[in-house]
Design an enzyme around this catalytic site. Structure first.
Site, mmCIF file in Angstrom:
data_model
loop_
_atom_site.group_PDB
_atom_site.id
_atom_site.type_symbol
_atom_site.label_atom_id
_atom_site.label_comp_id
_atom_site.label_asym_id
_atom_site.label_seq_id
_atom_site.Cartn_x
_atom_site.Cartn_y
_atom_site.Cartn_z
ATOM 1 N N TYR A 1 45.160 62.688 -8.390
ATOM 2 C CA TYR A 1 44.147 62.980 -9.543
ATOM 3 C C TYR A 1 44.637 62.847 -11.057
ATOM 4 O O TYR A 1 44.212 62.998 -12.017
ATOM 5 C CB TYR A 1 43.835 64.407 -9.329
ATOM 6 C CG TYR A 1 42.921 64.924 -8.285
ATOM 7 C CD1 TYR A 1 42.411 63.930 -7.329
ATOM 8 C CD2 TYR A 1 42.714 66.365 -7.754
ATOM 9 C CE1 TYR A 1 41.690 64.183 -6.445
ATOM 10 C CE2 TYR A 1 41.791 66.607 -6.835
ATOM 11 C CZ TYR A 1 41.462 65.538 -5.903
ATOM 12 O OH TYR A 1 40.618 65.939 -4.927
ATOM 13 N N HIS B 1 45.401 63.224 2.119
ATOM 14 C CA HIS B 1 44.226 63.051 1.395
ATOM 15 C C HIS B 1 43.219 62.186 2.163
ATOM 16 O O HIS B 1 42.058 62.393 1.938
ATOM 17 C CB HIS B 1 44.599 62.270 -0.107
ATOM 18 C CG HIS B 1 43.846 62.613 -1.108
ATOM 19 N ND1 HIS B 1 44.088 62.720 -2.297
ATOM 20 C CD2 HIS B 1 42.456 62.867 -0.990
ATOM 21 C CE1 HIS B 1 43.041 62.779 -3.231
ATOM 22 N NE2 HIS B 1 41.777 62.980 -2.440
ATOM 23 N N LYS C 1 47.617 67.432 -2.591
ATOM 24 C CA LYS C 1 47.257 66.327 -1.577
ATOM 25 C C LYS C 1 48.289 65.017 -1.617
ATOM 26 O O LYS C 1 48.636 64.745 -2.665
ATOM 27 C CB LYS C 1 45.952 65.904 -1.446
ATOM 28 C CG LYS C 1 45.009 66.895 -1.393
ATOM 29 C CD LYS C 1 43.482 66.166 -1.812
ATOM 30 C CE LYS C 1 42.504 67.403 -1.782
ATOM 31 N NZ LYS C 1 42.522 67.991 -3.496
ATOM 32 N N ASP D 1 42.828 73.732 -6.378
ATOM 33 C CA ASP D 1 42.926 72.567 -5.700
ATOM 34 C C ASP D 1 43.128 71.464 -6.560
ATOM 35 O O ASP D 1 42.505 71.071 -7.387
ATOM 36 C CB ASP D 1 41.770 72.252 -4.966
ATOM 37 C CG ASP D 1 41.857 71.123 -4.031
ATOM 38 O OD1 ASP D 1 42.272 71.155 -2.902
ATOM 39 O OD2 ASP D 1 41.594 70.070 -4.277
#
Length: 298
Positions: free
Chosen positions: A52, A110, A77, A47
Site C-alpha cells: 500500500y 498478501h 502484509k 490494517d
C-alpha cells in the site's frame, strides 16, 4: 438486548477487534489524518500492507494518537516480491521499521501465488518463525482458497489464524467460510461494503453496489441506519472481522457506529441471498511476480 461482541478470539487465544480500519488506496498524504480520525473515533484495528505504500504514515498516526500501543491491533502484509524464507524475514523487518513498531499483532501473506507456490510455502514457514519468536502475535494469509489452505497446512503444519478475503453481500464465499469454521481460521473481510466493485470496474460510476440494492436500502430505512451500516452489521452478525476504508471523517465515524443495533436471522439470510458467486477483485490464481512487478523499497 444482548451486548454486541466487539472482538473475536483467534485460535491461539489472541483477541482481534471485529471492526477495523483499512488504508488500501489511501495515499501517504491522506493516511495520517484518516488513521488519526479512526483512532479518535474508537477503531482499534488498523490494517495496512507493504504494497500500500503507507506503512510509515500508519506508524506516524499511531504515535500521534496518544492511544497506548497495546490497545491497537496492527496488521500488515508481506508482498509477493518478498516471498521466500529469507526474503520474508527481510520484508518483515522492513515493515516493522517503517511502522516504527517492535512487535506486530498480525502478519499476513498478501496473495497465495499458486504459480510460485514453493516461494509462498517458504514465506509461510518464515511467518511461523516470526510467530514462534514472539515478533508477531498472530499470522495469517489473504485471498487463499480452500485447496491452497489445505496444501499450505499439509506442507508446513502451521494453520493460519486469519484468512483475509473478498466478502460482501454480492460475493459471500460460503464454501470458504465453511472451511474456515472447520479448520479454526477467522474470516476477515476486505472491501466489506463492496467498494471493490468500483475499484476494479471499467466504469466505476455504473458499477453495481450492495449499498443500493433494495433489500439493503429497505433494511436501512427499517433500522434508521445507512446502507453501509446495515452491510457492516451483516458482517458482524456472521462473526467476520471487517475492515472498511475511507478517508472522509463523516464516513469513518459512520462505519464504526454499528454496535447499537442488530439484524435478525431472517434479515441476515435476506442479505445472504444477494450472493452472485462472482468475484469483483482480481482472481488470486492470476497474481504472480511476472504480472505484478511491484517491489518494495527499503
Amino acid at each position: 438486548m444482548t451486548p454486541t461482541p466487539t472482538h473475536l478470539t483467534l485460535a491461539n487465544g489472541v483477541q482481534m477487534p471485529l471492526l477495523g480500519f483499512g488504508v488500501y488506496r489511501s495515499s501517504p498524504e491522506e493516511t495520517v489524518q484518516a488513521v488519526s480520525t479512526a483512532l479518535a473515533d474508537g477503531y482499534r484495528l488498523i490494517d495496512t500492507a507493504a504494497a500500500y505504500g503507507n506503512e510509515a504514515q500508519v506508524g506516524e498516526a499511531l504515535r500521534r494518537s496518544g492511544v497506548a500501543r497495546d490497545e491497537v491491533f496492527v496488521t500488515t502484509k508481506l508482498w509477493i516480491s518478498d516471498y521466500g524464507h529469507d526474503e520474508a524475514l527481510h520484508g518483515f523487518d522492513r515493515s516493522m521499521r517503517k511502522l516504527g513498531l517492535d512487535k506486530l499483532d498480525l502478519y499476513l501473506l498478501h496473495q497465495p501465488m499458486p504459480t510460485e507456490w514453493e516461494r509462498t510455502v517458504a514465506a509461510w514457514k518464515a511467518a511461523g518463525q516470526l510467530l514462534e519468536s514472539g515478533r508477531t502475535r498472530a499470522i495469517g494469509v489473504s485471498n487463499f482458497s480452500t485447496e491452497l489452505l489445505g496444501d499450505l497446512i499439509d506442507r508446513t503444519g502451521i494453520v493460519p489464524h486469519v484468512n483475509q478475503v473478498e466478502v460482501h453481500p454480492f460475493f459471500t464465499q460460503p464454501e470458504l467460510q465453511a472451511t474456515h469454521r472447520r479448520v479454526g481460521i477467522a474470516t476477515q473481510t476486505w472491501s466489506p461494503i463492496g467498494g471493490v466493485m468500483r475499484y476494479f470496474s471499467d466504469d466505476p460510476e455504473t458499477a453495481q453496489s450492495p449499498l443500493s440494492h433494495p433489500v439493503v436500502t429497505a433494511l436501512a430505512e427499517k433500522h434508521g441506519r445507512t446502507p453501509a451500516q446495515i452491510v457492516l452489521r451483516w458482517h458482524l452478525e456472521h462473526g467476520f472481522s471487517a475492515i472498511p476504508k475511507s478517508v472522509r471523517a463523516e464516513r469513518i465515524a459512520e462505519n464504526f457506529d454499528v454496535f447499537g443495533f442488530s439484524l435478525s436471522a431472517e434479515e441476515v439470510a435476506a442479505i445472504d441471498a444477494l450472493d452472485t458467486g462472482v468475484r469483483s477483485g482480481p482472481n488470486p490464481a492470476d497474481i504472480n511476480t511476472s504480472k505484478y512487478k511491484l517491489t518494495i523499497a527499503d
